[in-house]
Enzyme design. Structure first.
Site, PDB file in Angstrom:
ATOM      1  N   GLY A  41       0.834  -1.185   0.000  1.00  0.00           N
ATOM      2  CA  GLY A  41       0.000   0.000   0.000  1.00  0.00           C
ATOM      3  C   GLY A  41       0.867   1.232   0.000  1.00  0.00           C
ATOM      4  CD  GLU A 175       8.346  -0.995   3.620  1.00  0.00           C
ATOM      5  OE1 GLU A 175       9.127  -1.366   2.714  1.00  0.00           O
ATOM      6  OE2 GLU A 175       7.254  -0.484   3.405  1.00  0.00           O
TER       7      GLU A 175
END
Length: 260
Positions: A41, A175
């Site tokens: 996103g 991440e």
């Protein structure tokens, strides 16, 4: 017929509100055993907020999180970790003053609940076991190097080794390739995919690099403004009109090459 496998992680109606602002809004999804699942996103979509609720750093406004059939909503991060949920972070948190193997040994000492009783001889403990984890991530040759001189990609590999020390059944990776060179990103996620396949660990990861996501994720979820707008395989997500609009204003999302 194969038996139906219950999800290792089940998230139902997860919501986080800050003074009326919905950072995460009624999000529900499952992660299957042995699945490598991506949560993507744009910046501010709510990915990190969602992760922090899964791991206990944040308390949901409402909703439930179930791990291996047990409700873990509201538990502390260490309690969730003890149940078999590991996590890596966007910014690495290794001990720079220690060697590579000492970082892994410290994680093993914590896993074996000896953190308060071994200070004078900690460097002797679990060295062979630590070497096995370093071998898993291809870092055994750097075992005695100080962390302070490692390349950033090697620090990410070390963090993965540390996260594996308590043999989690579910690994949350926030991440994992941030700050890495493109080739190193692919190598790290290939390593993660190998661990998923060989050890049966389930992985849920957030990521901005779409090449990494489409090359390795079994399924992909897309979060936008706190809401889940897509959940499916690469082809379904690539073709989803809402996802197209979020990423490229209605253009063609990602290249059409097969990233098997």
């Amino acid at each position: 017929m194969d038996p139906i496998r219950e999800p290792i992680l089940r998230v139902e109606s997860l919501t986080k509100s800050y003074d009326g602002f919905l950072a995460v809004n009624d999000v529900s999804f499952d992660v299957a055993p042995g699945e490598l699942k991506a949560l993507i996103g744009p910046n501010g979509a709510g990915k990190s907020t969602c992760f922090n609720m899964l791991m206990g750093q944040l308390k949901p406004t409402r909703g439930t999180v179930t791990f291996d059939g047990r409700a873990i909503t509201g538990l502390k991060p260490r309690q969730i970790w003890r149940l078999g949920v590991g996590r890596t972070f966007q910014i690495t948190g290794t001990y720079q003053s220690m060697s590579v193997i000492e970082n892994v040994q410290m994680a093993l000492i914590s896993h074996h609940r000896r953190i308060f009783s071994v200070a004078p001889y900690a460097w002797k403990l679990y060295r062979d076991e630590a070497m096995e984890f370093l071998a898993t991530v291809g870092m055994e040759a750097q075992a005695d190097r100080p962390c302070s001189i490692l390349a950033y990609g090697d620090l990410k590999r070390l963090e993965l080794a540390i996260a594996l020390t308590h043999r989690p059944r579910l690994l949350l990776m926030d991440e994992p390739t941030a700050g890495m060179a493109p080739s190193a990103r692919i190598e790290l996620m290939q390593l993660t995919a190998d661990i998923v396949r060989e050890q049966g660990v389930s992985v849920l990861f957030t990521e901005h690099d779409m090449d990494v996501v489409f090359a390795h994720a079994h399924h992909i979820m897309v979060l936008n403004r706190g809401q889940l707008i897509a959940d499916g395989d690469a082809a379904a997500v690539r073709a989803n009109p809402q996802v197209q609009e979020v990423y490229l204003g209605g253009g063609t999302l990602f290249k059409e090459a097969d990233h098997a």
